[in-house]
Design a protein around this motif. Structure first.
Motif, PDB file in Angstrom:
ATOM      1  N   PRO A  56       0.829  -1.207   0.000  1.00 45.28           N
ATOM      2  CA  PRO A  56       0.000   0.000   0.000  1.00 45.28           C
ATOM      3  C   PRO A  56       0.859   1.252   0.000  1.00 45.28           C
ATOM      4  CG  PRO A  56       0.060  -0.950   2.187  1.00 45.28           C
ATOM      5  CD  PRO A  56       0.765  -1.921   1.273  1.00 45.28           C
ATOM      6  N   GLY A  57       0.389   2.285  -0.701  1.00 46.55           N
ATOM      7  CA  GLY A  57       1.055   3.571  -0.625  1.00 46.55           C
ATOM      8  C   GLY A  57       0.691   4.259   0.677  1.00 46.55           C
ATOM      9  N   GLN A  58       1.350   5.376   0.956  1.00 43.03           N
ATOM     10  CA  GLN A  58       1.043   6.094   2.182  1.00 43.03           C
ATOM     11  C   GLN A  58       1.098   7.595   1.923  1.00 43.03           C
ATOM     12  OE1 GLN A  58       4.115   4.527   4.723  1.00 43.03           O
ATOM     13  NE2 GLN A  58       5.483   6.241   4.325  1.00 43.03           N
ATOM     14  N   GLY A  59       0.433   8.351   2.810  1.00 44.09           N
ATOM     15  CA  GLY A  59       0.408   9.801   2.690  1.00 44.09           C
ATOM     16  C   GLY A  59       0.941  10.424   3.951  1.00 44.09           C
ATOM     17  N   ASP A  60       2.257  10.546   4.016  1.00 41.75           N
ATOM     18  CA  ASP A  60       2.930  10.999   5.227  1.00 41.75           C
ATOM     19  C   ASP A  60       3.208  12.492   5.125  1.00 41.75           C
ATOM     20  OD1 ASP A  60       4.064  10.737   7.688  1.00 41.75           O
ATOM     21  OD2 ASP A  60       5.985   9.984   6.958  1.00 41.75           O
ATOM     22  N   ILE A  61       2.155  13.312   5.016  1.00 40.54           N
ATOM     23  CA  ILE A  61       2.344  14.742   4.788  1.00 40.54           C
ATOM     24  C   ILE A  61       2.802  15.458   6.049  1.00 40.54           C
ATOM     25  CG2 ILE A  61       0.665  14.821   2.914  1.00 40.54           C
ATOM     26  CD1 ILE A  61      -1.326  16.055   4.894  1.00 40.54           C
ATOM     27  N   GLY A  62       3.362  16.655   5.858  1.00 38.60           N
ATOM     28  CA  GLY A  62       3.802  17.470   6.979  1.00 38.60           C
ATOM     29  C   GLY A  62       3.404  18.916   6.778  1.00 38.60           C
ATOM     30  N   ILE A  63       3.385  19.672   7.868  1.00 41.48           N
ATOM     31  CA  ILE A  63       3.036  21.096   7.839  1.00 41.48           C
ATOM     32  C   ILE A  63       4.292  21.901   8.151  1.00 41.48           C
ATOM     33  CG2 ILE A  63       1.639  22.909   8.893  1.00 41.48           C
ATOM     34  CD1 ILE A  63      -0.433  20.725   9.553  1.00 41.48           C
ATOM     35  N   ILE A  64       4.624  22.821   7.269  1.00 42.21           N
ATOM     36  CA  ILE A  64       5.788  23.685   7.462  1.00 42.21           C
ATOM     37  C   ILE A  64       5.293  25.080   7.800  1.00 42.21           C
ATOM     38  CG2 ILE A  64       7.871  24.638   6.409  1.00 42.21           C
ATOM     39  CD1 ILE A  64       7.950  22.248   4.559  1.00 42.21           C
ATOM     40  N   GLU A  65       5.839  25.665   8.861  1.00 44.71           N
ATOM     41  CA  GLU A  65       5.443  27.016   9.261  1.00 44.71           C
ATOM     42  C   GLU A  65       6.598  27.996   9.115  1.00 44.71           C
ATOM     43  OE1 GLU A  65       2.671  27.629  12.389  1.00 44.71           O
ATOM     44  OE2 GLU A  65       2.526  25.488  12.759  1.00 44.71           O
ATOM     45  N   SER A  66       6.437  29.176   9.704  1.00 43.60           N
ATOM     46  CA  SER A  66       7.382  30.273   9.512  1.00 43.60           C
ATOM     47  C   SER A  66       8.817  29.876   9.755  1.00 43.60           C
ATOM     48  CB  SER A  66       7.017  31.439  10.439  1.00 43.60           C
ATOM     49  OG  SER A  66       5.714  31.881  10.172  1.00 43.60           O
ATOM     50  N   SER A  67       9.044  29.005  10.742  1.00 43.20           N
ATOM     51  CA  SER A  67      10.407  28.632  11.097  1.00 43.20           C
ATOM     52  C   SER A  67      11.037  27.714  10.061  1.00 43.20           C
ATOM     53  CB  SER A  67      10.407  27.917  12.448  1.00 43.20           C
ATOM     54  OG  SER A  67       9.722  26.691  12.345  1.00 43.20           O
ATOM     55  N   GLY A  68      10.197  27.169   9.158  1.00 41.96           N
ATOM     56  CA  GLY A  68      10.707  26.223   8.188  1.00 41.96           C
ATOM     57  C   GLY A  68      10.811  24.820   8.734  1.00 41.96           C
ATOM     58  N   SER A  69      10.157  24.543   9.860  1.00 40.84           N
ATOM     59  CA  SER A  69      10.227  23.219  10.464  1.00 40.84           C
ATOM     60  C   SER A  69       8.841  22.717  10.811  1.00 40.84           C
ATOM     61  CB  SER A  69      11.069  23.265  11.746  1.00 40.84           C
ATOM     62  OG  SER A  69      10.981  22.040  12.445  1.00 40.84           O
ATOM     63  N   SER A  70       8.594  21.430  10.549  1.00 39.92           N
ATOM     64  CA  SER A  70       7.326  20.822  10.933  1.00 39.92           C
ATOM     65  C   SER A  70       7.517  19.894  12.126  1.00 39.92           C
ATOM     66  CB  SER A  70       6.735  20.030   9.760  1.00 39.92           C
ATOM     67  OG  SER A  70       7.660  19.034   9.348  1.00 39.92           O
ATOM     68  N   GLU A  71       8.711  19.960  12.741  1.00 40.63           N
ATOM     69  CA  GLU A  71       9.032  19.045  13.828  1.00 40.63           C
ATOM     70  C   GLU A  71       8.585  19.559  15.189  1.00 40.63           C
ATOM     71  OE1 GLU A  71      10.228  16.114  13.122  1.00 40.63           O
ATOM     72  OE2 GLU A  71      10.212  16.696  11.005  1.00 40.63           O
ATOM     73  N   THR A  72       8.407  20.857  15.334  1.00 48.14           N
ATOM     74  CA  THR A  72       8.102  21.414  16.652  1.00 48.14           C
ATOM     75  C   THR A  72       6.859  22.287  16.592  1.00 48.14           C
ATOM     76  OG1 THR A  72       9.623  23.249  16.196  1.00 48.14           O
ATOM     77  CG2 THR A  72      10.492  21.381  17.450  1.00 48.14           C
ATOM     78  N   PRO A  73       5.661  21.671  16.522  1.00 49.70           N
ATOM     79  CA  PRO A  73       4.433  22.461  16.527  1.00 49.70           C
ATOM     80  C   PRO A  73       4.267  23.178  17.853  1.00 49.70           C
ATOM     81  CG  PRO A  73       3.950  20.139  16.832  1.00 49.70           C
ATOM     82  CD  PRO A  73       5.415  20.230  16.497  1.00 49.70           C
ATOM     83  N   GLY A  74       3.459  24.234  17.841  1.00 49.45           N
ATOM     84  CA  GLY A  74       3.201  24.960  19.074  1.00 49.45           C
ATOM     85  C   GLY A  74       4.112  26.155  19.269  1.00 49.45           C
ATOM     86  N   GLU A  75       4.737  26.651  18.193  1.00 50.36           N
ATOM     87  CA  GLU A  75       5.574  27.826  18.325  1.00 50.36           C
ATOM     88  C   GLU A  75       4.726  29.037  18.699  1.00 50.36           C
ATOM     89  OE1 GLU A  75       8.377  28.657  15.251  1.00 50.36           O
ATOM     90  OE2 GLU A  75       8.344  26.591  14.566  1.00 50.36           O
TER      91      GLU A  75
END
Length: 211
Positions: A56-75
């Motif tokens: 099966p394929g997968q959809g592992d999307i991410g959200i990029i914000e002002s900092s350019g990182s999707s690893e630390t939400p809650g900035e």
């Protein structure tokens, strides 16, 4: 820069000592992936059996914000004197052997919280305005509360910028914080899956007729 505006508002009394006025950002990814398939096909002859697995394929999307990182939400973003804060938003489909071409849609949800961090269900008398990136309508289409990316997002690609900044008329009440949640859905591009699941043509944002 020319910007397109939308708005949402809610209503609550201010309380607590005056604090920094912050816009808190939360990123949430909801995967609405309809996989290519996870079936097991068997081809039989009179002498042997061949088993053909389909991954099966997968959809592992991410959200990029002002900092350019999707690893630390809650900035946190501090409002300027005019009541605005930059909040740049893109969606990415990371490159990977199992990732598939996707359609993307995004919803922006404002959530007011009190001084203890609890979601406040009262009324906050503030108008919230979303300022979208210049030329955003060339790449995104709005239908109701959702913003649909018009193009198929291939693995390794990132969408054009959607959001540029947020404005709060009158600032944030004392003792309160405002959280702008970015909620992104993804679904495989092949087989008309997006049109069937969402009832919308993502390439135009048009609602499809029901049978």
């Amino acid at each position: 820069m020319q910007k397109q505006n939308g708005h949402a508002g809610r209503h609550v009394a201010a309380k607590g000592p005056k604090k920094k006025l912050l816009v808190l950002s939360a990123t949430v990814v909801l995967l609405a992936l309809i996989s290519v398939g996870s079936t097991l096909g068997m081809l039989q002859t009179s002498t042997d059996t061949k088993v053909n697995p389909f991954t099966p394929g997968q959809g592992d999307i991410g959200i990029i914000e002002s900092s350019g990182s999707s690893e630390t939400p809650g900035e946190s973003y501090e409002l300027d004197s005019s009541g605005s804060a930059d909040k740049n938003v893109w969606i990415t489909n990371p490159e990977g052997s199992l990732n598939v071409p996707m359609y993307i849609r995004v919803r922006l949800v404002p959530v007011w919280r009190n001084s203890t961090g609890e979601e406040n269900m009262g009324n906050v008398d503030r108008k919230i305005t979303y300022n979208f990136a210049e030329g955003w309508e060339q790449n995104w289409a709005q239908n109701g509360d959702y913003y649909y990316y018009k193009k198929v997002l291939q693995p390794g690609e990132t969408t054009a910028q959607l959001l540029d900044s947020v404005h709060v008329d009158g600032g944030i009440p004392e003792g309160m914080t405002l959280q702008i949640q970015v909620i992104a859905d993804s679904i495989q591009a092949e087989g008309g899956a997006a049109q069937e699941a969402w009832g919308v043509d993502p390439t135009t944002g048009s609602t499809l007729p029901t049978a």
